[in-house]
Design a protein around this motif. Structure first.
Motif, PDB file in Angstrom:
ATOM      1  N   ARG A 231       0.374  14.902  11.092  1.00  0.00           N
ATOM      2  CA  ARG A 231       0.394  13.580  10.474  1.00  0.00           C
ATOM      3  C   ARG A 231       1.750  12.902  10.632  1.00  0.00           C
ATOM      4  O   ARG A 231       2.795  13.549  10.497  1.00  0.00           O
ATOM      5  CB  ARG A 231       0.060  13.703   8.974  1.00  0.00           C
ATOM      6  N   GLU A 257      -6.016  15.448  15.910  1.00  0.00           N
ATOM      7  CA  GLU A 257      -4.694  14.956  15.522  1.00  0.00           C
ATOM      8  C   GLU A 257      -3.606  15.462  16.452  1.00  0.00           C
ATOM      9  O   GLU A 257      -2.474  14.986  16.397  1.00  0.00           O
ATOM     10  CB  GLU A 257      -4.389  15.365  14.079  1.00  0.00           C
ATOM     11  N   LEU A 266      -1.422   8.897  15.779  1.00  0.00           N
ATOM     12  CA  LEU A 266      -1.589   9.780  14.630  1.00  0.00           C
ATOM     13  C   LEU A 266      -1.827   8.974  13.364  1.00  0.00           C
ATOM     14  O   LEU A 266      -1.330   7.874  13.187  1.00  0.00           O
ATOM     15  CB  LEU A 266      -0.339  10.652  14.441  1.00  0.00           C
ATOM     16  N   LYS A 267      -2.562   9.594  12.445  1.00  0.00           N
ATOM     17  CA  LYS A 267      -2.877   8.962  11.154  1.00  0.00           C
ATOM     18  C   LYS A 267      -1.600   8.803  10.339  1.00  0.00           C
ATOM     19  O   LYS A 267      -0.787   9.710  10.226  1.00  0.00           O
ATOM     20  CB  LYS A 267      -3.878   9.833  10.404  1.00  0.00           C
TER      21      LYS A 267
END
Length: 268
Positions: A231, A257, A266-267
């Motif tokens: 993340r 991811e 990416l988140k």
């Protein structure tokens, strides 16, 4: 420079140091933050000026307690990143009294202290700096955690390769890795982590790295470390791996991811 995720082998990581300077805000008289832009500084260099970030524990039994920071220049994990990291770790069950945490490149000890605050039974801190080691002890004693810690003043690579020489014995259940971005070669560091006897089956490894590094791969160490989460938080990325997974952890891998077109995918 790392190759693109499309052509990279599974374990690809850059084999040279990354250039990832971070901007340090300037202080005005009276401790106020000045409005003029800060200058770029490299972590671990020029210890005369200390970071202006006021550290405090973000959750658990010691939530809100302030921590002392050593006078060496460092870039501690941001509060929102710590909060996000431990939110991801919570469902795994690793934040329990019987668990042991290993905090590498500890600095002020904030990440390991956060683990203790959130339920981990014992934490070992490793930092090469004598001043950081002293600060960690002081912070833990101030929180009443002096009996639940060990502090090792040593080089991280040496500890990973020969833990018994430094009085350590595995396995650990959680390893947190927050190195000074520009002072390590991530390929060598992760190789040492994969090969270390300190990691047991299902040990979780959380690694902080800069966006300049590109994406971490979905597996490391020939498949020994399997990626669970990757993340991004601004210019900081946190990857969580599990060592030799047995399938017991309640955390399914999000392999997508680790294989986006770029770190920008990416988140947040």
């Amino acid at each position: 420079r790392c190759c693109s995720p499309a052509d990279a082998p599974a374990d690809a990581l850059p084999t040279a140091r990354v250039r990832a300077p971070r901007r340090l805000r300037n202080s005005a008289p009276g401790g106020q933050v000045a409005s003029r832009p800060g200058r770029l500084r490299r972590q671990g260099k020029d210890g005369q000026e200390r970071s202006l970030q006021r550290l405090q524990v973000s959750g658990g039994a010691h939530r809100g307690r302030r921590l002392v920071t050593p006078s060496v220049y460092m870039r501690p994990m941001m509060s929102r990143v710590r909060e996000a990291l431990f939110s991801m770790l919570y469902p795994t069950g690793v934040l329990r009294e019987s668990a042991r945490a290993l905090d590498l490149f500890s600095g002020s000890g904030v990440v390991g202290i956060e683990a203790l605050s959130r339920g981990v039974g014992h934490a070992t801190f490793v930092d090469f700096s004598a001043e950081c080691a002293g600060t960690i002890r002081s912070n833990c004693e101030a929180l009443g955690e002096g009996e639940r810690i060990d502090v090792v003043e040593a080089d991280v690579m040496s500890v990973l390769a020969d833990p018994s020489r430094h009085g350590l014995q595995g396995p650990y259940d959680l390893v947190t890795v927050t190195p000074p971005y520009e002072e390590v070669v991530y390929a060598e560091l992760m190789g040492a982590i994969c090969a270390s006897p300190l990691l047991g089956e299902d040990c979780l490894v959380a690694v902080e790295y800069p966006v300049e590094l590109g994406l971490f791969p979905p597996t490391l160490g020939g498949g020994r470390l399997v990626g669970l989460r990757n993340r991004r938080y601004g210019r900081t990325v946190v990857a969580i791996y599990v060592n030799r997974p047995s399938g017991k952890l309640d955390l399914a891998p999000f392999s997508e991811e680790f294989v986006g077109r770029s770190v920008a995918d990416l988140k947040l």
